[in-house]
Design an enzyme around this catalytic site. Sequence first.
Site, PDB file in Angstrom:
ATOM      1  N   GLN A  30      -7.630   0.773   4.031  1.00  0.00           N
ATOM      2  CA  GLN A  30      -8.490   0.271   5.113  1.00  0.00           C
ATOM      3  C   GLN A  30      -9.920  -0.011   4.646  1.00  0.00           C
ATOM      4  O   GLN A  30     -10.674  -0.690   5.333  1.00  0.00           O
ATOM      5  CB  GLN A  30      -8.544   1.277   6.273  1.00  0.00           C
TER       6      GLN A  30
ATOM      7  N   CYS B  57       4.212   4.902  19.817  1.00  0.00           N
ATOM      8  CA  CYS B  57       5.260   4.350  20.678  1.00  0.00           C
ATOM      9  C   CYS B  57       6.228   3.485  19.900  1.00  0.00           C
ATOM     10  O   CYS B  57       7.411   3.413  20.200  1.00  0.00           O
ATOM     11  CB  CYS B  57       4.628   3.517  21.780  1.00  0.00           C
TER      12      CYS B  57
ATOM     13  N   GLY C 128       0.820  -1.207   0.000  1.00  0.00           N
ATOM     14  CA  GLY C 128       0.000   0.000   0.000  1.00  0.00           C
ATOM     15  C   GLY C 128       0.855   1.258   0.000  1.00  0.00           C
ATOM     16  O   GLY C 128       0.546   2.240  -0.681  1.00  0.00           O
TER      17      GLY C 128
ATOM     18  N   ASN D  65      -7.258   4.744   9.327  1.00  0.00           N
ATOM     19  CA  ASN D  65      -6.786   3.492   9.921  1.00  0.00           C
ATOM     20  C   ASN D  65      -6.815   3.487  11.443  1.00  0.00           C
ATOM     21  O   ASN D  65      -6.805   2.436  12.053  1.00  0.00           O
ATOM     22  CB  ASN D  65      -5.376   3.174   9.419  1.00  0.00           C
TER      23      ASN D  65
ATOM     24  N   SER E  52      -4.035  -2.717  -0.435  1.00  0.00           N
ATOM     25  CA  SER E  52      -2.969  -3.607   0.025  1.00  0.00           C
ATOM     26  C   SER E  52      -3.570  -4.927   0.494  1.00  0.00           C
ATOM     27  O   SER E  52      -4.497  -4.943   1.301  1.00  0.00           O
ATOM     28  CB  SER E  52      -2.212  -2.932   1.168  1.00  0.00           C
ATOM     29  N   ALA E  53      -3.017  -6.047  -0.003  1.00  0.00           N
ATOM     30  CA  ALA E  53      -3.618  -7.366   0.236  1.00  0.00           C
ATOM     31  C   ALA E  53      -3.674  -7.765   1.712  1.00  0.00           C
ATOM     32  O   ALA E  53      -4.638  -8.385   2.156  1.00  0.00           O
ATOM     33  CB  ALA E  53      -2.850  -8.434  -0.553  1.00  0.00           C
ATOM     34  N   HIS E  54      -2.624  -7.405   2.475  1.00  0.00           N
ATOM     35  CA  HIS E  54      -2.569  -7.942   3.842  1.00  0.00           C
ATOM     36  C   HIS E  54      -3.568  -7.288   4.788  1.00  0.00           C
ATOM     37  O   HIS E  54      -3.691  -7.696   5.944  1.00  0.00           O
ATOM     38  CB  HIS E  54      -1.139  -7.870   4.396  1.00  0.00           C
TER      39      HIS E  54
ATOM     40  N   THR F 236      10.369  -8.504 -11.917  1.00  0.00           N
ATOM     41  CA  THR F 236       9.627  -9.753 -12.072  1.00  0.00           C
ATOM     42  C   THR F 236       8.483  -9.813 -11.063  1.00  0.00           C
ATOM     43  O   THR F 236       8.679  -9.538  -9.883  1.00  0.00           O
ATOM     44  CB  THR F 236      10.586 -10.948 -11.887  1.00  0.00           C
TER      45      THR F 236
END
Length: 386
Positions: free
Chosen positions: A179, A325, A71, A151, A199-201, A237
């Site tokens: 998100q 943090c 992302g 997010n 973003s895939a994750h 690639t």
Amino acid sequence: MRKVYLDNAATTALSPKVLEKMMPYLTGIYGNASSPHSFGQEARRGVENARSQVAKVLNALSEEIIFTGCGTESDNTALIGVVERYAKKGNHIITTNIEHHAILHTCEALEKKGVEVTYLPVDENGMVTAEQVAEAITDKTILVSIMFANNEVGTIMPIAEIGKICRERGVIFHTDAVQAVGHVPIDVKEMNIDLLSLSAHKFHGPKGVGALYMRKGIRLPAYIMGGAQERKRRAGTENVAGIVGLGAAVELACENLEESAARMTALRNKLIDGLKERIPEIKLNGHPTMRLPNNVNYSIRYIEGESILLMLDMHGIAASSGSACTSGSLDPSHVLLALGLSHEIAHGSVRLTLGDDTTEEDIDYVLEVLPKIAERLRAMSPLYHG
Ligand SMILES: *Cc1c(COP(=O)(O)O)cnc(C)c1O
């Protein structure tokens, strides 16, 4: 001990169904997708199938989808590409003060190169209005970049209204939808979106793979130079298994979007209401209704977010605080401060974000554990007199 993962805004578990789709590409189908032989062409089919899966859920064309490494890369590519490509037209960007650092730090770097950036302030719910955007546009504005959903606090921005204004004024509109994808219906045509990052994750796909939707007609320069992959926009690639995983995950996440969003919203509301009932003097951060189905963000007065997280972790619950943090800074989150929270209240914040795998039992467990933690920490706090 029960394990409950409620940090899905940071990352999600890879869905077993997605892994199953990826496995052949991690094993037998190892050809280079640019090779003309059958090994390569099998890999190519996997990549192109994923491209059409992404295009379909966004109502885009396959040729408008570029695969990236994450992302953050999609965000960087959009901003830096527009600035480079449209330098002759102007040098002004409009964004908000609660964007992800993938946007904010890129904007700061661009400012050092002479780009002018307007950071629109949000209201106490984390919202900007289309009117604010309209007022900020000048004849030098080349890009508006506003996140689809935040997010940290989950606020969903009025993206269709902002898109309409940008299109009317001839300004390119990018949205960081990292998100939002898989939680909120998105239609790039109807919403007049020109560029969109995902973003895939963040929706139960693999880490290290993202996509950028680039509307036909907007030609950004190559960001990574080398071979002719991704129509010469992004050389290197292809991460074939990752791309296949992204496609499978996005399809799965958007398959029964209404149903799954309703299920998650019900669990989210149970958590929001349950915590409010059980813990006095807490404040929900973010918009009460225009909010991601999976986001809960509370400030718990008189105690430190870090201590809450530590004790939640001791009880097997993974959450996150709004504070930065992790970057070694004691400053509270830029998002919570932008919402107008004092440093003290922002410091006592905890974010709980649900995933497709979150169950009602998980929520019940948090409702049992978190109020006790708050009570114990408050008993030790010099600030609390309740
Ligand atoms: C996670 C996130 C990103 C970054 O995505 P990565 O794939 O981790 O680089 C960008 N924007 C938002 C809003 C995010 O939540």
